[in-house]
Design a protein around this motif. Structure first.
Motif, short mmCIF file in Angstrom:
data_model
loop_
_atom_site.label_atom_id
_atom_site.label_comp_id
_atom_site.label_asym_id
_atom_site.label_seq_id
_atom_site.Cartn_x
_atom_site.Cartn_y
_atom_site.Cartn_z
N HIS A 1 0.85 -1.19 0.00
CA HIS A 1 0.00 0.00 0.00
C HIS A 1 0.88 1.24 0.00
N TYR A 2 0.31 2.36 -0.45
CA TYR A 2 1.10 3.59 -0.51
C TYR A 2 1.19 4.28 0.84
N ASN A 3 0.37 3.84 1.84
CA ASN A 3 0.42 4.50 3.15
C ASN A 3 0.07 3.48 4.23
N VAL A 4 1.03 2.68 4.64
CA VAL A 4 0.84 1.72 5.72
C VAL A 4 1.13 2.42 7.04
N VAL A 5 0.28 2.18 8.03
CA VAL A 5 0.44 2.84 9.33
C VAL A 5 1.80 2.47 9.93
N GLY A 6 2.58 3.47 10.29
CA GLY A 6 3.88 3.26 10.90
C GLY A 6 5.00 3.01 9.91
N CYS A 7 4.67 2.84 8.63
CA CYS A 7 5.71 2.53 7.64
C CYS A 7 5.68 3.47 6.45
N GLY A 8 4.51 3.96 6.08
CA GLY A 8 4.40 4.74 4.86
C GLY A 8 4.23 3.82 3.67
N SER A 9 4.85 4.18 2.57
CA SER A 9 4.72 3.38 1.36
C SER A 9 5.54 2.09 1.48
N THR A 10 4.97 0.99 1.00
CA THR A 10 5.68 -0.31 1.00
C THR A 10 5.80 -0.86 -0.40
N TYR A 11 5.76 0.00 -1.41
CA TYR A 11 5.82 -0.49 -2.78
C TYR A 11 7.23 -0.89 -3.18
N SER A 12 8.27 -0.32 -2.58
CA SER A 12 9.63 -0.69 -2.94
C SER A 12 10.10 -1.86 -2.07
N ASN A 13 11.09 -2.57 -2.56
CA ASN A 13 11.62 -3.73 -1.83
C ASN A 13 12.23 -3.32 -0.49
N ASN A 14 13.01 -2.25 -0.48
CA ASN A 14 13.64 -1.81 0.76
C ASN A 14 12.60 -1.33 1.77
N ALA A 15 11.57 -0.61 1.29
CA ALA A 15 10.53 -0.14 2.20
C ALA A 15 9.77 -1.31 2.82
N MET A 16 9.54 -2.36 2.04
CA MET A 16 8.85 -3.54 2.58
C MET A 16 9.70 -4.19 3.66
N ALA A 17 11.01 -4.33 3.43
CA ALA A 17 11.90 -4.94 4.43
C ALA A 17 11.94 -4.09 5.70
N GLU A 18 12.05 -2.77 5.55
CA GLU A 18 12.09 -1.89 6.72
C GLU A 18 10.80 -1.98 7.53
N CYS A 19 9.66 -2.16 6.85
CA CYS A 19 8.39 -2.26 7.57
C CYS A 19 8.33 -3.55 8.39
#
Length: 401
Positions: free
Chosen positions: A341-359
């Motif tokens: 999603h473009y705005n996950v609570v506590g994470c923000g966008s999770t569309y990129s691979n790195n953002a998904m891992a950080e979440c």
């Protein structure tokens, strides 16, 4: 000469005899109200007594309550004293009876196919043309937007018009289908209802395969193309402020069509291997901050973690495994789920691979039990597995001594 019994004057013309008191009166006093008729009062009293006795006998009222029969009484609803269970039973019984009545009800006239044929052909034709037009305008939106018509975005206007007619005539088709359905025989209506229930159950049991294409279409749709007006060329402030705002906000007429196109590109380029490596790196950074040595990834543990994540995605469940791998008895496991999603609570966008891992890692750090596994000095080996579908990703990390 006959005299009036009330005014004692001679009566000119015909005399009038009162049926209540039997006296003779002139034309001025012939009505009972005009001569203060005693017989009328006696008649009303007798009539009142008769109605009193009739009411008392029919209602079973005691003789002590006879004086209250003609007093005004408040209207009491019959359901005030009914308990909650009774009300609930009455409600569902009423709904069930209404449903049975709806099933049995049928319009008197059969569906007139000949009369409605022209209307159906017109409606279906306009609906098909609207759908085709929507597809053509959406796929050629960039070329249409290149036509400069002041602030009007030609693609957005045409897309919204075609979408409007698609919704309008789809609604007409649904209404016509309901009109046809109401005029069918009961056995056919029952068969259609049973078929619809079976289809809904099948869709629920296979909701992933049914909903995944819908999510794919949603993720690939560029909603910025639906805007009929381009406000990027209009300034309501000074030129300097407009220049600053242009530096902060990307133009909606770019070749990519806006931020949703960027989202789509990142979704199609998702790499679970990159996510797993980024998770390992972030976990080791957290361990270093807590004085623990770095974990070493093992192929067999990675295979186990990946298989469990794949199983959770394929069978649509989310729970820990039993850690039945034949290694050290000192073991732990972290699992996580993150929506795409473009705005996950506590994470923000999770569309990129790195953002998904950080979440994933930030969620584990925020959970005491998961964080304890992550920084435990008893563990030296780990396995990480990530699996995704069109709407979410699930990760498994196992630890071993």
């Amino acid at each position: 000469m006959v005299k009036c019994d009330y005014c004692n004057h001679n009566i000119d013309g015909l005399p009038w005899r009162c049926k209540y008191c039997g006296q003779i009166h002139c034309s001025d006093h012939r009505l009972p109200e005009s001569h203060n008729c005693d017989g009328l009062r006696a008649h009303k009293k007798r009539n009142s007594e008769r109605w009193r006795r009739t009411f008392v006998e029919s209602s079973g009222m005691n003789s002590d309550d006879e004086d209250t029969w003609d007093k005004p009484r408040k209207k009491e609803h019959h359901h005030k004293n009914i308990k909650f269970k009774g009300k609930l039973k009455y409600y569902f019984q009423n709904k069930f009876d209404s449903f049975k009545h709806w099933l049995k009800r049928r319009e008197h006239h059969a569906y007139n196919y000949e009369r409605r044929f022209g209307y159906l052909i017109t409606t279906i034709s306009i609906l098909a043309a609207s759908i085709i037009g929507f597809a053509i305008f959406y796929s050629n939106a960039q070329k249409l937007n290149s036509i400069d018509i002041w602030i009007i975005r030609l693609a957005g206007v045409l897309i919204l018009i075609s979408l409007f007619f698609t919704i309008k005539y789809s609604w007409r088709i649904l209404n016509e289908t309901g009109n046809w359905f109401k005029r069918q025989r009961n056995w056919l209506r029952y068969c259609l209802i049973i078929l619809l229930i079976i289809l809904l159950l099948q869709a629920y049991n296979h909701k992933d395969s049914v909903l995944n294409p819908v999510f794919d279409i949603y993720n690939k749709t560029n909603f910025t193309l639906f805007m009929p007006i381009n406000l990027g060329n209009i300034s309501f402030d000074s030129s300097s402020n407009q220049q600053n705002s242009d530096n902060k906000i990307p133009s909606s007429t770019s070749s990519k069509g806006g931020w949703l196109d960027k989202v789509t590109d990142e979704v199609t380029n998702r790499d679970v291997g990159v996510i797993e490596q980024e998770i390992l790196r972030l976990v080791n950074e957290e361990r270093a901050r807590n004085g623990a040595r770095a974990l070493v990834g093992k192929t067999n543990l990675n295979t186990y973690a990946r298989s469990w994540s794949d199983k959770m995605i394929a069978e649509n469940f989310f729970e820990h495994s039993k850690l039945n791998f034949p290694y050290s008895s000192i073991a732990g496991e972290n699992i996580g789920e993150t929506p795409i999603h473009y705005n996950v609570v506590g994470c923000g966008s999770t569309y990129s691979n790195n953002a998904m891992a950080e979440c994933f890692v930030s969620g584990w750090i925020g959970s005491p039990g998961h964080h304890e596994n992550m920084i435990s000095k008893s563990f030296s080996m780990t396995g990480i597995g990530v699996s995704c579908d069109s709407s979410k990703c699930r990760a498994t990390q196992v630890f071993s001594g």
